[in-house]
Design a protein around this motif. Sequence first.
Motif, short mmCIF file in Angstrom:
data_model
loop_
_atom_site.label_atom_id
_atom_site.label_comp_id
_atom_site.label_asym_id
_atom_site.label_seq_id
_atom_site.Cartn_x
_atom_site.Cartn_y
_atom_site.Cartn_z
N HIS A 368 0.81 -1.23 0.00
CA HIS A 368 0.00 0.00 0.00
C HIS A 368 0.84 1.27 0.00
O HIS A 368 0.34 2.34 -0.37
CB HIS A 368 -0.92 0.01 1.23
N LEU A 369 2.11 1.16 0.44
CA LEU A 369 2.97 2.34 0.50
C LEU A 369 4.14 2.24 -0.47
O LEU A 369 5.17 2.91 -0.30
CB LEU A 369 3.49 2.52 1.94
N GLU A 375 1.41 6.85 -6.55
CA GLU A 375 2.18 8.09 -6.52
C GLU A 375 2.04 8.72 -5.14
O GLU A 375 0.99 8.64 -4.52
CB GLU A 375 1.67 9.07 -7.58
N TRP A 376 3.11 9.38 -4.68
CA TRP A 376 3.13 10.02 -3.35
C TRP A 376 2.50 9.11 -2.30
O TRP A 376 1.50 9.46 -1.67
CB TRP A 376 2.39 11.36 -3.37
N PRO A 377 3.06 7.93 -2.07
CA PRO A 377 2.40 6.94 -1.20
C PRO A 377 2.18 7.40 0.23
O PRO A 377 1.26 6.94 0.89
CB PRO A 377 3.33 5.73 -1.27
N PRO A 382 -7.07 11.50 -1.19
CA PRO A 382 -8.26 10.68 -1.51
C PRO A 382 -8.73 10.82 -2.96
O PRO A 382 -9.43 9.94 -3.45
CB PRO A 382 -9.32 11.20 -0.53
N TRP A 383 -8.31 11.88 -3.63
CA TRP A 383 -8.73 12.06 -5.02
C TRP A 383 -8.18 10.97 -5.95
O TRP A 383 -8.70 10.77 -7.03
CB TRP A 383 -8.29 13.44 -5.51
#
Length: 455
Positions: A368-369, A375-377, A382-383
């Motif tokens: 997940h990270l 991008e930018w983990p 939320p977008w």
Amino acid sequence: MSSRRRRHKNPLLQLEVPPGSLGWPFIGETIEYVTSAYSDRPETFMNKRRQIYGKVFKSHIFGSPTVISTDAEVTKFILQSDAKTFVPSYPKSLTELMGKTSILLINGSLQRRIHGLVGSFFKSPQLKAQITQDMQKYVQQSMECWRDDHLILIQDEAKNIAFQVLVKALISLDPGKGMEFLKKQFQEFISGLMSIPINVPGSRLHRSLQAKKRMSKLVKNLIKSKRDKGRIISTEAQDVVDVLLNDPSEKLTDDLIADNIIDMMIPGEDSVPVLITLAVKYLSDCPAALQQLTEENTKLKRSKAKLGKQLSCNDYLSLSFTQDVITETLRMGNIIIGVMRKAMRDVEIKGYSIPKGWCVLAYFRSVHLDETNYEWPYQFYPWRWQHKEMMTSSNFTPFGGGQRLCPGLDLARLEASIFLHHLVTQFSWKAEDDTVVNFPTVRLKRRMPIWVKRR
């Protein structure tokens, strides 16, 4: 990726286990793993080894040689495998507390049966309507006591509400002395889940086991009461106990039902409250997201008020940006940090062999990270979830997957949606600094203090 039985000439024997280190004798790399787990970046243990060995590597943690996966495809394979390939494997203290008949530990047809029965009930319109009504009631009762410029601990508020909602869904117990007794015993029980596995009088594990016995007695009394009332299969189930009692299987004994009911209370103490608390923290740190979520919820509240109608389950779940916020909270928060399994046979994964008897850790947090997946983990954004195809990806597994996919995932979203709706439409707030603790379970160090002001 495949699994094969041992034969006279097993091609898996020619494969090597993944690269890595087994660390020190006996303790392996457990100390370094736990040290990292207590930090604000628990994935550093994984990242350090990924750079050297790749996304799949071997280690030795919690007393067992272990293959650790930070690879989305490998994790998907582990989650979707049946009990002939992998079975659950957890620390000894947890397995002793859960018991041999826990849905978390059993395998085969009985596990599928219980999971199917509970999952179907959790998806039923009847229960979703009840959860919506109860959540609205308890949230409103709680927030009516909030005063301007008073300090509120979101984690405590969310725990109190979510536990009551879930217990009612499980055993139809309303707030009162019974609920307070259950809460107290459950706190004692859950404190021992990751304790030292020594069961002697006075030990943490012993105290937790005694608390579980007291809870089990309460639940079994409720089961006996239902049986005495002559519940039959045609009766519409009011709670999970009814669902399990109405099943004709002789394997679903009162002891098994009681044990599993207690295990199912964990999300009400842990998963759902932490999801709500983390969402409040991330929104507090992201004014743009908070503003958009507030506008979306305020618009819905006004439109329903004009019609003179209460919000329904579907109304809450129709709030698209609110759902994106919850999804992003699940990605960043990693409430379920991963799952452990034990190989029941030699297993081939990406050209490597996992020997029979070894453990595997599918570590969701690293997936997940991972900046190759997102991008930018480490940025709450939320977008990114407006592209809905991302949610079907194997890169996103906050509730596990396969035959052991969490049956309450939709209810967790619903409860978080209801709490956030009432919070942002009734209050503005200023949050104090707080940090996320990731081990042994995810929680906020200061329980997420905020100063509220009624709108």
